[in-house]
Scaffold this active site. Structure first.
Site, mmCIF file in Angstrom:
data_model
loop_
_atom_site.group_PDB
_atom_site.id
_atom_site.type_symbol
_atom_site.label_atom_id
_atom_site.label_comp_id
_atom_site.label_asym_id
_atom_site.label_seq_id
_atom_site.Cartn_x
_atom_site.Cartn_y
_atom_site.Cartn_z
ATOM 1 N N ASP A 134 30.348 37.152 41.348
ATOM 2 C CA ASP A 134 29.257 37.016 42.311
ATOM 3 C C ASP A 134 27.984 36.508 41.652
ATOM 4 O OD1 ASP A 134 30.718 37.995 44.558
ATOM 5 O OD2 ASP A 134 30.503 40.018 43.762
ATOM 6 N N ASN A 184 35.837 39.924 35.093
ATOM 7 C CA ASN A 184 36.383 41.136 35.696
ATOM 8 C C ASN A 184 37.840 41.280 35.287
ATOM 9 O OD1 ASN A 184 38.081 39.678 37.721
ATOM 10 N ND2 ASN A 184 36.079 39.045 38.500
#
Length: 427
Positions: A287, A218
């Site tokens: 995640d 990210n």
């Protein structure tokens, strides 16, 4: 006594002492960095330093005369006494082997060494010299002596030296010297409520490997986590910074443990938290991670990535909160909509003490920005902070950490008192 204007009197005072190392020109940059942080800087120079960098630059930028000898200093007839008393902190840039030796032995034969001998304030030493001089047992012994007396060192780094040698001895980066000086200054002029405490902080993204050269990640830059590490350190804490892959400068005095994947961050965080007093988990941990990462670079010609099977990573915030046993755990929620609703839900689901919520869809609060606009969400309160620099946000979060830890300490004391009273009542 040195004369100071009302504005100067309100500022924190840094005494910069320059000696005759080849890196003395960088002392000007150190001074500018300290001034940008809102400090008033006065300068003392040895004769050798003056041969390499003139006094005019320091005088023009500092607004003060430069002390180059024990005589003829316009602001004081006893400069070594008045300047050492004026300072909140002293920093030597660069500190040569000769300067370090004089300090260790208590010698005072020029304005710099005399001022340092008279100085009762914290001292920061940014050492710089030839590798062989740095490695000499005499220098090592002198450094150890000064460290034992509480002198703070910014150690030299490895690199190409002016003489052509390569090795340890190069002056540390200017930003590191400024960071160290500001840290020591903060601890000298303000309270250190986290002294004796250990705080674990996570920062940055994680990289989840698809193959040896590709990964899922990210946009986290690590700026907020690194700012928190500096703020907690300035408050006196021993900081363990568990950092994902970022290109940030390591804060001076902070123990940094680099990790790559979510699994690595989980293992290191759980291990370090077992010995810590609090945790601030700001890392943007993936995640999901690829279920079957390849052990070789995938070739698009015949190994097409039409589908990536993913598995959930371990929940670090929930796991740390479960193991907290009354310790403060602060998590972060980076959201793009329904900020407070999602933050309250995360607070409840993870079981942590506080959530710092920020809307990363806003330009002034996004990944990689220099500012942040966050809300501090606890079980019974929401405190919305205005847009400010990430360093300022970090200071507010650490202040809140101190408050939360104080409440826990008070609660623990009440429980201990109650148990003691009940024990006495049954005797």
């Amino acid at each position: 006594m040195l004369h100071t204007s009302p504005n100067e009197a309100r500022m924190r005072h840094v005494l910069l002492l320059a000696t005759g190392g080849i890196a003395v020109y960088k002392a000007v940059e150190v001074m500018r960095g300290l001034q940008k942080a809102g400090t008033d800087v006065r300068v003392v120079m040895t004769a050798d330093a003056c041969n390499m960098v003139g006094t005019a630059t320091f005088e023009a930028l500092s607004g003060h005369p430069v002390a180059t000898s024990l005589y003829d200093y316009p602001d004081s007839s006893i400069p070594h006494i008045d300047l050492s008393a004026w300072a909140d902190v002293a920093v030597v840039v660069p500190a040569t082997a000769n300067c370090i030796a004089k300090m260790a032995q208590g010698l005072a034969d020029d304005v710099v060494s005399t001022t340092l001998l008279a100085c009762e304030k914290p001292i920061v030493i940014a050492a710089s010299m030839n590798t062989r001089m740095w490695n000499n047992p005499a220098t090592r012994a002198n450094v150890a002596t000064l460290v034992s007396r509480g002198v703070h060192f910014v150690y030299p780094v490895c690199g190409a030296l002016a003489c052509g040698d390569t090795g340890a001895g190069k002056l540390a980066d200017v930003s590191t010297i400024v960071d160290a000086t500001l840290c020591v200054l903060a601890q000298a002029t303000t309270e250190v409520p986290l002294e004796g405490k250990t705080v674990v902080i996570t920062a940055g993204p994680t990289h989840e490997a698809l193959d040896p050269v590709r990964y899922i990640s990210n946009a986290s830059s690590g700026k907020m986590g690194y700012a928190l590490a500096r703020a907690a350190r300035n408050a006196g804490a021993r900081v363990v910074l568990i950092s994902g892959p970022v290109t940030r400068e390591i804060p001076w005095g902070v123990n940094v443990i680099p990790v790559t994947s979510a699994a690595q961050m989980y293992d290191v965080t759980m291990a370090e938290f077992s010995q810590a007093d609090a945790a601030i988990l700001t890392a943007a941990v993936a995640d999901y991670t690829p279920a079957h990462p390849a052990d070789h670079k995938l070739k698009k010609a015949f190994e097409k990535l039409n589908q990536i099977d993913l598995v959930q990573t371990k929940d670090i915030l929930a796991s740390v909160s479960k193991q907290a046993q009354g310790r403060v755990v602060i998590g972060f929620a980076a959201e793009t909509n329904n900020l407070l609703e999602h933050a309250r839900l995360k607070l409840k689901q993870k079981g942590c003490t506080m959530i710092v919520a920020n809307d990363v869809s806003c330009p002034d609060s996004s990944f990689g920005s220099d500012t942040n606009r966050v809300a501090l969400v606890t079980s019974n309160n929401v405190e919305q902070l205005p847009t400010m620099s990430k360093d300022e946000v970090a200071t507010h979060i650490v202040d809140k950490l101190v408050q939360l830890m104080s409440k826990d300490d008070d609660a623990a004391h009440m429980v201990d008192t109650f148990v003691q009273l009940m024990s006495e009542a049954t005797e």
